[in-house]
Design a protein around this motif. Structure first.
Motif, PDB file in Angstrom:
ATOM      1  N   LEU A  23       2.000  15.122  23.727  1.00  0.00           N
ATOM      2  CA  LEU A  23       1.266  14.709  24.598  1.00  0.00           C
ATOM      3  C   LEU A  23       1.945  13.886  25.359  1.00  0.00           C
ATOM      4  CD1 LEU A  23      -1.487  14.858  25.306  1.00  0.00           C
ATOM      5  CD2 LEU A  23      -1.898  12.865  24.572  1.00  0.00           C
ATOM      6  N   ARG A  24       2.573  13.102  24.976  1.00  0.00           N
ATOM      7  CA  ARG A  24       3.716  12.267  26.306  1.00  0.00           C
ATOM      8  C   ARG A  24       4.511  13.085  27.626  1.00  0.00           C
ATOM      9  NH1 ARG A  24       7.315   9.004  23.782  1.00  0.00           N
ATOM     10  NH2 ARG A  24       9.292  10.203  24.025  1.00  0.00           N
ATOM     11  N   TRP A  25       5.100  13.982  26.597  1.00  0.00           N
ATOM     12  CA  TRP A  25       5.928  15.094  27.174  1.00  0.00           C
ATOM     13  C   TRP A  25       5.466  15.875  27.751  1.00  0.00           C
ATOM     14  CZ3 TRP A  25       6.359  20.118  27.145  1.00  0.00           C
ATOM     15  CH2 TRP A  25       7.212  20.913  27.771  1.00  0.00           C
ATOM     16  N   VAL A  57       1.519   7.503  31.484  1.00  0.00           N
ATOM     17  CA  VAL A  57       1.110   7.726  30.561  1.00  0.00           C
ATOM     18  C   VAL A  57       1.226   6.287  29.318  1.00  0.00           C
ATOM     19  CG1 VAL A  57       2.313   8.889  28.757  1.00  0.00           C
ATOM     20  CG2 VAL A  57       2.001  10.153  30.452  1.00  0.00           C
ATOM     21  N   ASN A  58       1.725   5.533  29.827  1.00  0.00           N
ATOM     22  CA  ASN A  58       2.342   3.635  28.773  1.00  0.00           C
ATOM     23  C   ASN A  58       1.006   3.483  28.695  1.00  0.00           C
ATOM     24  OD1 ASN A  58       5.071   4.425  28.654  1.00  0.00           O
ATOM     25  ND2 ASN A  58       6.206   3.277  30.398  1.00  0.00           N
ATOM     26  N   ALA A  89      -0.426   6.303  19.073  1.00  0.00           N
ATOM     27  CA  ALA A  89      -0.382   5.457  20.854  1.00  0.00           C
ATOM     28  C   ALA A  89       1.670   4.634  20.766  1.00  0.00           C
ATOM     29  CB  ALA A  89      -1.178   3.924  20.337  1.00  0.00           C
ATOM     30  N   GLY A  90       2.162   3.857  19.371  1.00  0.00           N
ATOM     31  CA  GLY A  90       4.051   4.356  20.015  1.00  0.00           C
ATOM     32  C   GLY A  90       4.414   5.704  20.141  1.00  0.00           C
ATOM     33  N   SER A  91       4.047   6.604  19.708  1.00  0.00           N
ATOM     34  CA  SER A  91       5.101   7.427  19.989  1.00  0.00           C
ATOM     35  C   SER A  91       5.044   8.117  22.094  1.00  0.00           C
ATOM     36  CB  SER A  91       4.909   8.645  19.633  1.00  0.00           C
ATOM     37  OG  SER A  91       4.155   8.824  18.934  1.00  0.00           O
ATOM     38  N   LEU A  92       3.039   8.069  22.356  1.00  0.00           N
ATOM     39  CA  LEU A  92       2.599   8.313  23.643  1.00  0.00           C
ATOM     40  C   LEU A  92       3.455   7.553  24.745  1.00  0.00           C
ATOM     41  CD1 LEU A  92       0.746   9.593  24.875  1.00  0.00           C
ATOM     42  CD2 LEU A  92      -1.027   8.137  24.445  1.00  0.00           C
ATOM     43  N   THR A  94       6.140   5.149  26.384  1.00  0.00           N
ATOM     44  CA  THR A  94       7.305   5.129  26.388  1.00  0.00           C
ATOM     45  C   THR A  94       8.509   4.200  27.031  1.00  0.00           C
ATOM     46  OG1 THR A  94       9.568   6.493  26.755  1.00  0.00           O
ATOM     47  CG2 THR A  94       7.244   7.219  27.993  1.00  0.00           C
ATOM     48  N   PHE A  95       8.386   2.321  26.706  1.00  0.00           N
ATOM     49  CA  PHE A  95       9.121   1.400  26.999  1.00  0.00           C
ATOM     50  C   PHE A  95      10.745   1.628  27.538  1.00  0.00           C
ATOM     51  CE2 PHE A  95      11.322  -2.661  27.408  1.00  0.00           C
ATOM     52  CZ  PHE A  95      10.214  -3.511  27.984  1.00  0.00           C
TER      53      PHE A  95
END
Length: 141
Positions: A23-25, A57-58, A89-92, A94-95
């Motif tokens: 989803l992030r990508w 996204v973050n 949520a952790g993989s969504l 991206t710090f």
């Protein structure tokens, strides 16, 4: 909150992480063009619009975590936390990508853009976290 170090816990994290990362990508690729014109006019480094899409996204991930914490505060469920909180949520969020974007901006002399990105990331992230916590409190059983 997370104490399980079992294979089952790792699988729950992985099951949440795969869709979160995908989803992030997809969102960063979809939203980047919205910021691309400004990016190109200012001759900023990296893929056009990506730093601001990453920030969005973050922020979204912060909101998801807020809802999850608000809902689970009354009845913590480690399995749900591992699956949705740590995995999805952790993989969504991206710090590390945010830090790379800021480093590129700083290295190429775009200090104001880097400062704006850092400030906006904190304000958006915290605001959506607070909103998510409030919403999670309303949704909690």
């Amino acid at each position: 909150m997370v104490e399980a170090q079992s294979l089952g816990g790792a699988l729950l994290v992985a099951l949440g992480a795969a869709p979160g990362a995908c989803l992030r990508w997809w969102l960063v690729r979809r939203w980047s063009p919205h910021w691309a014109g400004r990016h190109q006019r200012r001759h900023l480094p990296g893929t056009a619009g990506t730093p601001w899409a990453t920030m969005a996204v973050n922020g979204m991930a912060s909101g998801v975590l807020g809802v999850l914490v608000g809902v689970l505060a009354a009845r913590p469920q480690e399995e749900v936390w591992l699956w949705l909180g740590v995995g999805f949520a952790g993989s969504l969020s991206t710090f590390s990508t945010l830090m790379v974007d800021m480093a590129l901006l700083l290295r190429t002399g775009h200090r104001q853009e880097a400062l704006g990105l850092a400030g906006a990331s904190v304000v958006v992230g915290y605001s959506l976290l607070a909103l998510g916590l409030a919403l999670g409190g309303v949704l909690a059983p």
